[in-house]
Design an enzyme around this catalytic site. Structure first.
Site, PDB file in Angstrom:
ATOM      1  N   TYR A  38      -9.590 -10.671  -6.812  1.00 18.20           N
ATOM      2  CA  TYR A  38      -8.721 -10.650  -7.983  1.00 18.20           C
ATOM      3  C   TYR A  38      -8.962 -11.839  -8.904  1.00 18.20           C
ATOM      4  O   TYR A  38      -8.717 -11.757 -10.094  1.00 18.20           O
ATOM      5  CB  TYR A  38      -7.254 -10.591  -7.551  1.00 18.20           C
ATOM      6  CG  TYR A  38      -6.955  -9.341  -6.778  1.00 18.20           C
ATOM      7  CD1 TYR A  38      -6.948  -8.100  -7.408  1.00 18.20           C
ATOM      8  CD2 TYR A  38      -6.714  -9.378  -5.415  1.00 18.20           C
ATOM      9  CE1 TYR A  38      -6.706  -6.943  -6.699  1.00 18.20           C
ATOM     10  CE2 TYR A  38      -6.459  -8.221  -4.702  1.00 18.20           C
ATOM     11  CZ  TYR A  38      -6.462  -7.007  -5.353  1.00 18.20           C
ATOM     12  OH  TYR A  38      -6.220  -5.860  -4.642  1.00 18.20           O
ATOM     13  N   ARG A  49       0.857  -1.183   0.000  1.00 21.60           N
ATOM     14  CA  ARG A  49       0.000   0.000   0.000  1.00 21.60           C
ATOM     15  C   ARG A  49       0.896   1.236   0.000  1.00 21.60           C
ATOM     16  O   ARG A  49       2.040   1.186   0.475  1.00 21.60           O
ATOM     17  CB  ARG A  49      -0.886   0.019   1.251  1.00 21.60           C
ATOM     18  CG  ARG A  49      -1.885  -1.122   1.308  1.00 21.60           C
ATOM     19  CD  ARG A  49      -2.624  -1.118   2.647  1.00 21.60           C
ATOM     20  NE  ARG A  49      -3.610  -2.178   2.698  1.00 21.60           N
ATOM     21  CZ  ARG A  49      -3.367  -3.399   3.187  1.00 21.60           C
ATOM     22  NH1 ARG A  49      -2.187  -3.700   3.693  1.00 21.60           N
ATOM     23  NH2 ARG A  49      -4.310  -4.319   3.183  1.00 21.60           N
ATOM     24  N   ARG A  77      -0.812  -1.845  -6.804  1.00 19.23           N
ATOM     25  CA  ARG A  77      -1.085  -2.996  -5.921  1.00 19.23           C
ATOM     26  C   ARG A  77      -1.989  -4.000  -6.618  1.00 19.23           C
ATOM     27  O   ARG A  77      -1.762  -5.206  -6.564  1.00 19.23           O
ATOM     28  CB  ARG A  77      -1.732  -2.473  -4.632  1.00 19.23           C
ATOM     29  CG  ARG A  77      -2.016  -3.511  -3.593  1.00 19.23           C
ATOM     30  CD  ARG A  77      -2.436  -2.808  -2.302  1.00 19.23           C
ATOM     31  NE  ARG A  77      -3.161  -3.645  -1.392  1.00 19.23           N
ATOM     32  CZ  ARG A  77      -2.589  -4.422  -0.482  1.00 19.23           C
ATOM     33  NH1 ARG A  77      -1.285  -4.490  -0.394  1.00 19.23           N
ATOM     34  NH2 ARG A  77      -3.326  -5.139   0.338  1.00 19.23           N
ATOM     35  N   LYS A 127      -1.904  -1.991   7.272  1.00 14.87           N
ATOM     36  CA  LYS A 127      -3.268  -1.556   7.551  1.00 14.87           C
ATOM     37  C   LYS A 127      -3.754  -2.197   8.850  1.00 14.87           C
ATOM     38  O   LYS A 127      -3.578  -3.383   9.067  1.00 14.87           O
ATOM     39  CB  LYS A 127      -4.173  -1.957   6.380  1.00 14.87           C
ATOM     40  CG  LYS A 127      -5.584  -1.406   6.477  1.00 14.87           C
ATOM     41  CD  LYS A 127      -6.350  -1.729   5.211  1.00 14.87           C
ATOM     42  CE  LYS A 127      -7.762  -1.181   5.261  1.00 14.87           C
ATOM     43  NZ  LYS A 127      -8.488  -1.496   4.021  1.00 14.87           N
ATOM     44  N   HIS A 158      -2.749   2.688  -5.757  1.00 18.80           N
ATOM     45  CA  HIS A 158      -3.444   1.425  -5.504  1.00 18.80           C
ATOM     46  C   HIS A 158      -3.559   0.578  -6.781  1.00 18.80           C
ATOM     47  O   HIS A 158      -3.658  -0.642  -6.704  1.00 18.80           O
ATOM     48  CB  HIS A 158      -4.817   1.678  -4.878  1.00 18.80           C
ATOM     49  CG  HIS A 158      -5.262   0.555  -4.011  1.00 18.80           C
ATOM     50  ND1 HIS A 158      -4.707   0.297  -2.771  1.00 18.80           N
ATOM     51  CD2 HIS A 158      -6.194  -0.410  -4.211  1.00 18.80           C
ATOM     52  CE1 HIS A 158      -5.294  -0.774  -2.256  1.00 18.80           C
ATOM     53  NE2 HIS A 158      -6.196  -1.222  -3.101  1.00 18.80           N
ATOM     54  N   HIS A 165      -3.921  -9.299   3.588  1.00 16.42           N
ATOM     55  CA  HIS A 165      -5.371  -9.413   3.752  1.00 16.42           C
ATOM     56  C   HIS A 165      -5.700 -10.345   4.924  1.00 16.42           C
ATOM     57  O   HIS A 165      -5.077 -11.393   5.072  1.00 16.42           O
ATOM     58  CB  HIS A 165      -6.017  -9.978   2.485  1.00 16.42           C
ATOM     59  CG  HIS A 165      -6.010  -9.029   1.334  1.00 16.42           C
ATOM     60  ND1 HIS A 165      -6.147  -9.443   0.035  1.00 16.42           N
ATOM     61  CD2 HIS A 165      -5.895  -7.680   1.264  1.00 16.42           C
ATOM     62  CE1 HIS A 165      -6.121  -8.404  -0.774  1.00 16.42           C
ATOM     63  NE2 HIS A 165      -5.963  -7.311  -0.047  1.00 16.42           N
TER      64      HIS A 165
END
Length: 164
Positions: A140, A7, A108, A32, A105, A131
């Protein structure tokens, strides 16, 4: 960002001490939600970082003002400049909204798609991206039906259905 799937905030906060060059790893210490993770550091990315650092052994990789780190906004500006030079976007003055903009982003997302296209296991990709759930990473897969087809072809599924 495109080489590791980080990120923009993670890139800004990277320190030299977070790089394990001999092992080929990058330690994200403030991801995150304050999460930590260890990500794979591909050789071309490591080589680029080593060239950028030129024997520095501490501090932020991308320095900003007053010995702090670069801001996420400055990263966007640098990306805008690079995309413009490459002919991928055009900066317009005024209040006209740009339709196609290369955002951090997007890099990413590109990393995620390239990883799946290369056959990287989705659970490995989940960890690389940081994640919490596989459901987030699975987004994805939905965007790439050709990836699904390739997986079936590589597994020899067609041969299983062939009548002999």
């Amino acid at each position: 960002m495109a080489g590791c799937g980080l990120r923009v905030s993670e890139v800004a906060a990277l320190k030299v001490e977070h790089i394990d060059g001999p092992g080929g790893y990058l330690h994200v210490v403030d991801g995150k939600g304050g999460k930590k993770r260890t990500s794979i550091l591909p050789k071309p990315v490591l080589e680029a970082l080593e060239a950028h650092l030129r024997e520095r052994d501490s501090g932020y990789i991308f320095e900003g003002r007053d010995q702090g780190h670069i801001s996420t906004r400055q990263i966007q500006r640098l990306l805008d400049e690079a995309a413009e030079k490459a002919g991928l976007q055009e900066t317009r003055t005024g209040k006209v909204r740009q339709r196609k903009r290369i955002a951090p982003h997007l890099l990413r997302h590109s990393f995620s798609r390239w990883s799946l296209d290369a056959g990287i296991d989705i659970s490995y990709l989940q960890h690389q991206l940081g994640h919490s759930t596989l459901t987030t990473t699975a987004i994805y897969l939905q965007a790439r039906p050709n990836h699904r087809r390739k997986a079936y072809e590589n597994a020899g599924f067609d041969e299983l259905l062939t009548l002999r």
